[in-house]
Design a protein around this motif. Structure first.
Motif, PDB file in Angstrom:
ATOM      1  N   GLN A 214       0.807  -1.221   0.000  1.00  0.00           N
ATOM      2  CA  GLN A 214       0.000   0.000   0.000  1.00  0.00           C
ATOM      3  C   GLN A 214       0.840   1.271   0.000  1.00  0.00           C
ATOM      4  OE1 GLN A 214      -3.272   0.057  -0.529  1.00  0.00           O
ATOM      5  NE2 GLN A 214      -3.062  -2.163  -0.776  1.00  0.00           N
ATOM      6  N   GLU A 215       1.853   1.304   0.826  1.00  0.00           N
ATOM      7  CA  GLU A 215       2.649   2.517   0.989  1.00  0.00           C
ATOM      8  C   GLU A 215       3.969   2.481   0.230  1.00  0.00           C
ATOM      9  OE1 GLU A 215       3.141   3.056   5.178  1.00  0.00           O
ATOM     10  OE2 GLU A 215       1.018   2.628   5.578  1.00  0.00           O
ATOM     11  N   GLY A 216       4.401   1.291  -0.144  1.00  0.00           N
ATOM     12  CA  GLY A 216       5.679   1.154  -0.830  1.00  0.00           C
ATOM     13  C   GLY A 216       6.802   0.833   0.142  1.00  0.00           C
ATOM     14  N   ILE A 217       7.941   0.439  -0.412  1.00  0.00           N
ATOM     15  CA  ILE A 217       9.053  -0.019   0.416  1.00  0.00           C
ATOM     16  C   ILE A 217      10.290   0.844   0.211  1.00  0.00           C
ATOM     17  CG2 ILE A 217       8.211  -2.398   0.274  1.00  0.00           C
ATOM     18  CD1 ILE A 217      10.767  -2.851  -1.573  1.00  0.00           C
TER      19      ILE A 217
ATOM     20  N   TRP B 141       5.200  -4.604  -5.165  1.00  0.00           N
ATOM     21  CA  TRP B 141       5.517  -3.632  -4.122  1.00  0.00           C
ATOM     22  C   TRP B 141       6.026  -2.359  -4.788  1.00  0.00           C
ATOM     23  CZ3 TRP B 141       9.003  -7.114  -0.521  1.00  0.00           C
ATOM     24  CH2 TRP B 141       8.180  -7.976   0.217  1.00  0.00           C
ATOM     25  N   PRO B 142       5.368  -1.222  -4.616  1.00  0.00           N
ATOM     26  CA  PRO B 142       5.950   0.033  -5.080  1.00  0.00           C
ATOM     27  C   PRO B 142       7.231   0.332  -4.301  1.00  0.00           C
ATOM     28  CG  PRO B 142       3.608   0.282  -4.509  1.00  0.00           C
ATOM     29  CD  PRO B 142       4.053  -1.050  -3.979  1.00  0.00           C
ATOM     30  N   VAL B 143       8.178   0.986  -4.947  1.00  0.00           N
ATOM     31  CA  VAL B 143       9.381   1.459  -4.262  1.00  0.00           C
ATOM     32  C   VAL B 143       9.198   2.948  -4.004  1.00  0.00           C
ATOM     33  CG1 VAL B 143      11.877   1.802  -4.408  1.00  0.00           C
ATOM     34  CG2 VAL B 143      10.841  -0.288  -5.351  1.00  0.00           C
ATOM     35  N   ARG B 144       9.245   3.337  -2.735  1.00  0.00           N
ATOM     36  CA  ARG B 144       9.068   4.747  -2.387  1.00  0.00           C
ATOM     37  C   ARG B 144      10.393   5.448  -2.127  1.00  0.00           C
ATOM     38  NH1 ARG B 144       9.829   4.891   3.020  1.00  0.00           N
ATOM     39  NH2 ARG B 144       9.298   3.030   4.228  1.00  0.00           N
ATOM     40  N   ALA B 145      11.460   4.669  -1.788  1.00  0.00           N
ATOM     41  CA  ALA B 145      12.728   5.313  -1.451  1.00  0.00           C
ATOM     42  C   ALA B 145      13.900   4.395  -1.747  1.00  0.00           C
ATOM     43  CB  ALA B 145      12.747   5.715   0.020  1.00  0.00           C
ATOM     44  N   PHE B 146      14.972   4.981  -2.231  1.00  0.00           N
ATOM     45  CA  PHE B 146      16.231   4.280  -2.454  1.00  0.00           C
ATOM     46  C   PHE B 146      17.350   5.309  -2.308  1.00  0.00           C
ATOM     47  CE2 PHE B 146      19.646   3.239  -5.518  1.00  0.00           C
ATOM     48  CZ  PHE B 146      20.109   2.078  -4.927  1.00  0.00           C
TER      49      PHE B 146
ATOM     50  N   PRO C 245       6.723   8.598  -5.880  1.00  0.00           N
ATOM     51  CA  PRO C 245       5.342   8.393  -5.433  1.00  0.00           C
ATOM     52  C   PRO C 245       4.864   7.006  -5.861  1.00  0.00           C
ATOM     53  CG  PRO C 245       5.339   9.611  -7.479  1.00  0.00           C
ATOM     54  CD  PRO C 245       6.799   9.426  -7.106  1.00  0.00           C
ATOM     55  N   VAL C 246       3.795   6.544  -5.232  1.00  0.00           N
ATOM     56  CA  VAL C 246       3.138   5.333  -5.736  1.00  0.00           C
ATOM     57  C   VAL C 246       2.223   5.799  -6.862  1.00  0.00           C
ATOM     58  CG1 VAL C 246       1.711   3.346  -5.191  1.00  0.00           C
ATOM     59  CG2 VAL C 246       3.250   4.295  -3.449  1.00  0.00           C
ATOM     60  N   GLY C 247       2.705   5.643  -8.091  1.00  0.00           N
ATOM     61  CA  GLY C 247       2.048   6.263  -9.236  1.00  0.00           C
ATOM     62  C   GLY C 247       0.882   5.477  -9.793  1.00  0.00           C
ATOM     63  N   PRO C 248       0.166   6.068 -10.741  1.00  0.00           N
ATOM     64  CA  PRO C 248      -1.051   5.449 -11.287  1.00  0.00           C
ATOM     65  C   PRO C 248      -0.793   4.166 -12.065  1.00  0.00           C
ATOM     66  CG  PRO C 248      -0.471   7.455 -12.506  1.00  0.00           C
ATOM     67  CD  PRO C 248       0.396   7.423 -11.287  1.00  0.00           C
ATOM     68  N   LEU C 249       0.309   4.088 -12.805  1.00  0.00           N
ATOM     69  CA  LEU C 249       0.565   2.860 -13.560  1.00  0.00           C
ATOM     70  C   LEU C 249       0.935   1.730 -12.614  1.00  0.00           C
ATOM     71  CD1 LEU C 249       0.636   1.421 -16.201  1.00  0.00           C
ATOM     72  CD2 LEU C 249       2.933   2.324 -16.636  1.00  0.00           C
ATOM     73  N   THR C 250       1.691   2.043 -11.580  1.00  0.00           N
ATOM     74  CA  THR C 250       1.995   1.021 -10.568  1.00  0.00           C
ATOM     75  C   THR C 250       0.711   0.500  -9.948  1.00  0.00           C
ATOM     76  OG1 THR C 250       4.159   1.994 -10.049  1.00  0.00           O
ATOM     77  CG2 THR C 250       3.165   0.589  -8.375  1.00  0.00           C
ATOM     78  N   ARG C 251      -0.199   1.385  -9.582  1.00  0.00           N
ATOM     79  CA  ARG C 251      -1.463   0.962  -8.974  1.00  0.00           C
ATOM     80  C   ARG C 251      -2.297   0.123  -9.947  1.00  0.00           C
ATOM     81  NH1 ARG C 251      -0.499   0.855  -3.841  1.00  0.00           N
ATOM     82  NH2 ARG C 251      -0.777   2.791  -2.672  1.00  0.00           N
ATOM     83  N   LYS C 252      -2.295   0.509 -11.205  1.00  0.00           N
ATOM     84  CA  LYS C 252      -3.062  -0.248 -12.202  1.00  0.00           C
ATOM     85  C   LYS C 252      -2.521  -1.666 -12.331  1.00  0.00           C
ATOM     86  CE  LYS C 252      -4.638  -0.070 -17.002  1.00  0.00           C
ATOM     87  NZ  LYS C 252      -4.736   0.763 -18.222  1.00  0.00           N
TER      88      LYS C 252
END
Length: 272
Positions: free
Chosen positions: A119-122, A243-248, A254-261
């Motif tokens: 949900q929030e990303g890793i 899993w969205p990646v939020r930080a590296f 951001p957790v973007g729209p294509l990732t969510r789709k």
């Protein structure tokens, strides 16, 4: 649940002469099981068949598929690991032509990852371990995973759910146990795995689904600079989905729209 070896409950240890133990001479698949059904089974069996062909392991995929289905039915829920080795041999790298491939099935409980990962990303760890370039083995899920073992040992901090792996030339390849995608200007990019890396089953499924959805997709070399310029970044595998990646490091997305789709598509693929 008890493991199976060659279709039978394993009452004893596997043979100490097995080439999988001695040399990593074999392949494996890790399948999510729900309601007695092994998920993405066709893709797993296709990858296994390709791996057996490239390693010249003469395994009967019809028998393997039948055993996987029966074992998954007995499991009910969890994670099924299928191992296929070349079988037994005496000392030395040369394999006996009489060696019979061995089939091993193991069960684990369902994977328990935090829902926040999806949900929030890793946060992604920067692994120092590099993937060696070996085209003969590239893409295969073979039994020698020492690079991943070394990479995973680099961090203990639970703030990091996965690690980024590059090859010896610095190209961005994958996660330690996942494949990586980036999004740029509405297009999807993932690494070319002709030199190293594992061609994941979820990766293959998402590439097919992206084409069906009319999403531009590119399988190509990815530089670290391209990673920095990505609009979205996510990881995938056949157990947890996406899993969205939020930080590296100093970077964030951001957790973007294509990732969510695509995440919604992955959830559908991992449902029964």
């Amino acid at each position: 649940m008890q493991s199976w070896v060659d279709g039978q409950p394993a009452h004893a240890l596997a043979s100490l002469k097995d080439r999988g133990l001695a040399y990593g001479d074999g392949l494996f698949e890790t399948l999510a099981v729900k309601a007695g059904q092994p998920l993405l089974l066709d893709l797993h069996m296709q990858r296994l068949a390709q791996g057996c062909s490239r390693l010249a392991i003469v395994a009967d995929n019809t028998v393997i598929r039948s055993e996987v289905l029966a074992y998954a039915q007995a499991m009910g829920e969890g994670v099924l690991k299928l191992i296929v080795t070349r079988g037994d041999s005496l000392r030395g790298y040369s394999a006996s032509p009489e060696a019979l491939p061995r089939r091993i099935l193991q069960a684990s409980p369902p994977a328990a990852y935090p829902e926040a990962n999806a949900q929030e990303g890793i946060q992604l760890f920067d692994c120092a371990t590099r993937l060696a370039e070996q085209p003969l083995l590239a893409g295969l899920k073979h039994l020698n995973r020492l690079e991943q073992v070394l990479a995973r040992a680099e961090w203990q901090d639970p703030a990091y759910a996965e690690g980024l792996m590059r090859d010896t030339s610095g190209r961005v390849i994958e996660g330690v146990f996942s494949n990586l995608f980036l999004v740029r200007d509405g297009s999807l990019y993932t690494a070319d795995l002709q030199r190293c890396g594992v061609a994941g089953v979820m990766r293959a499924a998402l590439l097919v689904e992206a084409e069906r959805q009319g999403i531009a997709r590119h399988v190509t070399d990815i530089s670290f600079e391209q990673l920095r310029q990505a609009d979205e970044l996510f990881l995938c595998n056949s157990v947890y989905g996406i899993w969205p990646v939020r930080a590296f490091a100093e970077l964030s997305w951001p957790v973007g729209p294509l990732t969510r789709k695509l995440q919604g598509i992955a959830r559908t693929l991992l449902d029964v």
